[in-house]
Design a protein around this motif. Sequence first.
Motif, short mmCIF file in Angstrom:
data_model
loop_
_atom_site.label_atom_id
_atom_site.label_comp_id
_atom_site.label_asym_id
_atom_site.label_seq_id
_atom_site.Cartn_x
_atom_site.Cartn_y
_atom_site.Cartn_z
N MET A 62 -6.48 3.32 -4.40
CA MET A 62 -7.39 2.13 -4.08
C MET A 62 -7.88 1.72 -5.45
O MET A 62 -8.27 0.65 -5.62
N ALA A 63 -8.01 2.58 -6.36
CA ALA A 63 -8.42 2.11 -7.68
C ALA A 63 -7.57 1.22 -8.20
O ALA A 63 -7.84 0.32 -8.86
N GLN A 64 -6.26 1.64 -7.93
CA GLN A 64 -5.18 0.66 -8.63
C GLN A 64 -5.23 -0.50 -7.91
O GLN A 64 -5.11 -1.74 -8.61
N PHE A 65 -5.58 -0.72 -6.46
CA PHE A 65 -5.67 -2.07 -5.69
C PHE A 65 -6.91 -2.60 -6.17
O PHE A 65 -6.70 -4.12 -6.46
N TRP A 110 0.74 -1.07 -0.08
CA TRP A 110 -0.10 -0.14 -0.08
C TRP A 110 0.88 1.28 0.19
O TRP A 110 0.64 2.32 -0.55
N ALA A 111 2.04 1.11 0.72
CA ALA A 111 2.81 2.39 0.76
C ALA A 111 3.38 2.77 -0.45
O ALA A 111 3.48 3.82 -1.02
N ARG A 112 3.95 1.64 -1.22
CA ARG A 112 4.14 1.93 -2.67
C ARG A 112 3.12 2.46 -3.48
O ARG A 112 3.46 3.39 -4.49
N VAL A 113 2.13 1.71 -3.82
CA VAL A 113 1.23 2.15 -4.44
C VAL A 113 0.46 3.64 -4.18
O VAL A 113 0.43 4.47 -5.11
N HIS A 114 0.46 3.95 -2.67
CA HIS A 114 -0.13 5.17 -2.33
C HIS A 114 0.98 6.33 -2.79
O HIS A 114 0.58 7.45 -3.24
N ALA A 115 2.33 6.11 -2.75
CA ALA A 115 3.49 6.98 -2.95
C ALA A 115 3.39 7.32 -4.52
O ALA A 115 3.51 8.62 -4.88
N THR A 165 -17.03 8.50 0.08
CA THR A 165 -17.16 9.07 1.10
C THR A 165 -15.85 8.73 2.14
O THR A 165 -15.13 8.11 1.85
N SER A 166 -16.08 9.02 3.29
CA SER A 166 -15.11 8.91 4.42
C SER A 166 -15.35 7.55 5.14
O SER A 166 -14.60 7.30 5.96
N GLY A 167 -16.45 6.87 4.69
CA GLY A 167 -16.83 5.77 5.57
C GLY A 167 -18.48 5.59 5.77
O GLY A 167 -19.27 6.64 5.19
N PHE A 168 -18.86 4.70 6.46
CA PHE A 168 -20.33 4.46 6.63
C PHE A 168 -20.90 5.77 7.42
O PHE A 168 -22.08 6.02 6.84
N LEU A 228 -8.09 4.33 6.54
CA LEU A 228 -7.80 4.93 5.25
C LEU A 228 -8.96 5.78 4.99
O LEU A 228 -8.92 6.73 4.08
N GLY A 229 -10.07 5.76 5.60
CA GLY A 229 -11.17 6.56 5.55
C GLY A 229 -11.82 6.52 4.05
O GLY A 229 -11.99 7.60 3.54
#
Length: 291
Positions: free
Chosen positions: A257-260, A30-35, A81-84, A223-224
Motif C-alpha cells: 500500500m505504501a508503494q501504491f 495489486w497482485a504484482r505489487v503485493h507479491a 488498523t484493520s479498518g474503521f 484488504l483490511g
Amino acid sequence: MDGMTGGFGLPVLPFQTGVPAQDAFPAKLWARVHARAVRADASTPPSYPDPRGHDELRRQIATYLGIARGIRCGPDQIIITSGFRAGLALALHVLGARGRTALIEDPAFPPVRLGLELAGVKAVPIPVDRLGMEVGAATERIPDAYLAVVTPGQHAPTGVAMSGGRRNDLLQWAGSGNRWIIEDDYLSELQLVGRVAPALASEDIHGKVIHIGSFSKTMKPSLGIGFIVVPPETALRFGEAAACLSPSPSTASHIAMAQFIADGLPRGEQDGSGASTMMRGLRRARDAGRA
C-alpha cells in the motif's frame, strides 16, 4: 448466523452501499505489487514489526492526508488498523469512554451504535438535517456527553456535509472541556457533487479530534487496511495501546500500500486506477439513474 456477523462474507448485491465497484480495483497491478512486498518482507530480519504499522506506509499516509484532506500530521500520529471498527475500538479504549455518553448521528452507521454499546458507552442519537448533526441543541440537551462520533465530510447514509457553522460549534464544544470528537472519514475524498469538504481534523486547534479513515472505498474492504490519526499529545498513549492490544496487520500489505500511495495509484494519478476511476464510475451511475 444471526446478528451483525451474519451480514459479512456474502456476495455483493447490485447497488449495495459501502463497497467499491469491482471493476475499479486494479487487481493485476495489486497482485504484482503485493507479491514484491511479500518477497521484501520475507527477506527482512525476524524481528517484531512496529505495532503502529510499517513506517513507510505511515509516512505516505501523512503526505496523502496533507494533500487530500488538509490534515497536517506526522507519521508518529498515525496508527495503521484493520479498518474503521478497529480504529473506533482503539479510540474508545484510549479515551476511557466506558461508562460515558456519546453523541451519534441519527441515522448512523449501524456498527457505530453497537460498537459503543459493546464498549460500555451510552449512545445518544442526534437528528441530522440538511446541515448535518444538530450540534447546538444536542450539546445543550446532553451536557454530560463525553464524545461525539460524526461523519462531517459526508454523512452516512444521507450524504449531507456538515455546515461550517456546525463544524465550528462541534470543535468549540470539544475544545471547551474534557470532550472528544471521533471523525469517521468513511468516504474520504470521494465526492459526487461540489467541492470536497476538508477533514474536521484539519480545523482542530484544540487537539480533540481523532480522525479515522481506511482504504475500503478507494481500494477494497478485504484488504483490511485503515488508519487512525491522533493529536500529538495522545500519540504515545495510542501507540502503547496498539502495541499491547491491537497490533496492526500484515506488514507485506503495508509495504504494498505504501508503494501504491507513493506512485499515486489510489488517487488514479498515473494509470487511471483507484479514486479517480471510481469517481468517474460513480458519476456515470448517477447520471444514468437521472436519465
